[in-house]
Design a protein around this motif. Sequence first.
Motif, PDB file in Angstrom:
ATOM      1  N   PRO A   9      -5.598 -21.134 -23.917  1.00  0.00           N
ATOM      2  CA  PRO A   9      -4.077 -20.946 -23.348  1.00  0.00           C
ATOM      3  C   PRO A   9      -3.615 -22.647 -23.286  1.00  0.00           C
ATOM      4  O   PRO A   9      -4.365 -23.508 -22.932  1.00  0.00           O
ATOM      5  N   ARG A  10      -2.253 -22.692 -23.417  1.00  0.00           N
ATOM      6  CA  ARG A  10      -1.593 -23.835 -23.325  1.00  0.00           C
ATOM      7  C   ARG A  10      -1.793 -24.543 -21.980  1.00  0.00           C
ATOM      8  O   ARG A  10      -1.588 -25.525 -21.716  1.00  0.00           O
ATOM      9  N   ARG A  11      -1.898 -23.892 -20.683  1.00  0.00           N
ATOM     10  CA  ARG A  11      -2.146 -24.181 -19.390  1.00  0.00           C
ATOM     11  C   ARG A  11      -3.280 -25.054 -19.301  1.00  0.00           C
ATOM     12  O   ARG A  11      -3.408 -25.673 -18.454  1.00  0.00           O
ATOM     13  N   ALA A  12      -4.258 -24.820 -20.336  1.00  0.00           N
ATOM     14  CA  ALA A  12      -5.395 -25.819 -20.260  1.00  0.00           C
ATOM     15  C   ALA A  12      -5.385 -27.032 -20.750  1.00  0.00           C
ATOM     16  O   ALA A  12      -6.062 -28.065 -20.606  1.00  0.00           O
ATOM     17  N   PHE A  13      -4.075 -27.405 -21.272  1.00  0.00           N
ATOM     18  CA  PHE A  13      -3.820 -28.866 -21.771  1.00  0.00           C
ATOM     19  C   PHE A  13      -3.317 -29.544 -20.707  1.00  0.00           C
ATOM     20  O   PHE A  13      -2.538 -29.329 -19.766  1.00  0.00           O
ATOM     21  N   ASP A  14      -3.742 -30.855 -20.617  1.00  0.00           N
ATOM     22  CA  ASP A  14      -3.852 -31.776 -19.658  1.00  0.00           C
ATOM     23  C   ASP A  14      -3.430 -33.091 -20.033  1.00  0.00           C
ATOM     24  O   ASP A  14      -3.993 -34.100 -20.163  1.00  0.00           O
ATOM     25  N   ALA A  27      -2.799 -27.033 -32.581  1.00  0.00           N
ATOM     26  CA  ALA A  27      -3.031 -25.851 -33.766  1.00  0.00           C
ATOM     27  C   ALA A  27      -4.612 -25.423 -33.413  1.00  0.00           C
ATOM     28  O   ALA A  27      -4.630 -24.215 -33.684  1.00  0.00           O
ATOM     29  N   PHE A  28      -5.318 -26.345 -33.393  1.00  0.00           N
ATOM     30  CA  PHE A  28      -7.004 -25.881 -33.016  1.00  0.00           C
ATOM     31  C   PHE A  28      -7.021 -25.140 -31.786  1.00  0.00           C
ATOM     32  O   PHE A  28      -7.628 -23.855 -31.860  1.00  0.00           O
ATOM     33  N   ALA A  29      -6.275 -25.377 -30.581  1.00  0.00           N
ATOM     34  CA  ALA A  29      -6.607 -24.661 -29.525  1.00  0.00           C
ATOM     35  C   ALA A  29      -5.908 -23.199 -29.624  1.00  0.00           C
ATOM     36  O   ALA A  29      -6.546 -22.274 -29.125  1.00  0.00           O
ATOM     37  N   GLU A  30      -4.798 -23.084 -30.351  1.00  0.00           N
ATOM     38  CA  GLU A  30      -4.201 -21.876 -30.751  1.00  0.00           C
ATOM     39  C   GLU A  30      -5.005 -21.026 -31.470  1.00  0.00           C
ATOM     40  O   GLU A  30      -5.136 -19.748 -31.270  1.00  0.00           O
ATOM     41  N   GLU A  31      -5.575 -21.465 -32.326  1.00  0.00           N
ATOM     42  CA  GLU A  31      -6.400 -20.649 -33.290  1.00  0.00           C
ATOM     43  C   GLU A  31      -7.739 -20.181 -32.496  1.00  0.00           C
ATOM     44  O   GLU A  31      -8.265 -19.271 -32.782  1.00  0.00           O
TER      45      GLU A  31
END
Length: 311
Positions: free
Chosen positions: A39-44, A31-35
Amino acid sequence: MAVLIDPARWPAHGTVFSHLVSDHSLAELHAFAEEAGIPRRAFDGDHYDVPVERYPALVALGAEEVSGAELVRRLVASGLRIPASHRPGKLDKILTQRFNRLLPGHSPLEREPVVADLLARWSEPHRHYHDRSHLLAVLKSVDLLLRQGEDCGRWDRAVKLAAWFHDAVYRGDPGRPPGQDEEDSAVLAETVLSDLGLPDPEIAETARLVRLTTTHDPDPLDRSGAVLSDADLEVLGRGRGDYARYLAAVRKDFSHVPDDAFAAGRAAVVQSLLDADPLYRTATGHRMWDGAARRNLSAELHPTSRWWSRR
């Protein structure tokens, strides 16, 4: 409950990166990242990699500045940390090495097509819980039980082969007859292991164990069945963070099932596990996992329970 960010020290792509994590939940982190427009591609797996130029804006948005050591400590304490060995880049290598050790008398030419096919099956895109991380966890749990003195008789290798094949066929389709995935997985094991020339009794034992994972209800004298069943259910006895991750992954496996239908089906599964007496069939499994598993399962059925809410 906080979103944390460490100093930007990790070089890549001509800049340096920070790690952005939550010490509470992946939902909070996403939620924080979206705000923040990350981008979701940065999630690991358990963190976002964010370039140094984003650091001030993320702190201004509310990310708590901590040292790298503090970030890791709090991530581990939350139960959200993914071990390095479970990250996709290393899983295939680790699993391939484990499979090869099971068949030392076979040449790479014989082993490689088999392990490649199995890894491809365990990597299918519709899998979120029943994936390579689950496979490795089951194999590690089998090893742990054996090290603790649990005895499979002469079937140690059959138990480990059964772990490899037990979810090799996984459709995640509630419309299929109960146990059909396990039956198809057992037939696959019989075919593949026969082609590899393994002894018929060992093939039969491997397939029997795969079929047993339909019920996780081995006979009291079935030592190899007890080891595989307990290893497959080890996830139930983990800490709250790992258990929450497991629940989220299972829901994704059945994302095509409406919420009401999933909730009803899942509640029935959880109740059947709570009713199992014993839940874990080995002395080691019972000692190590039973208490936490029953707390997790009870809290899942009653999410406002005192134990669940205070952790």
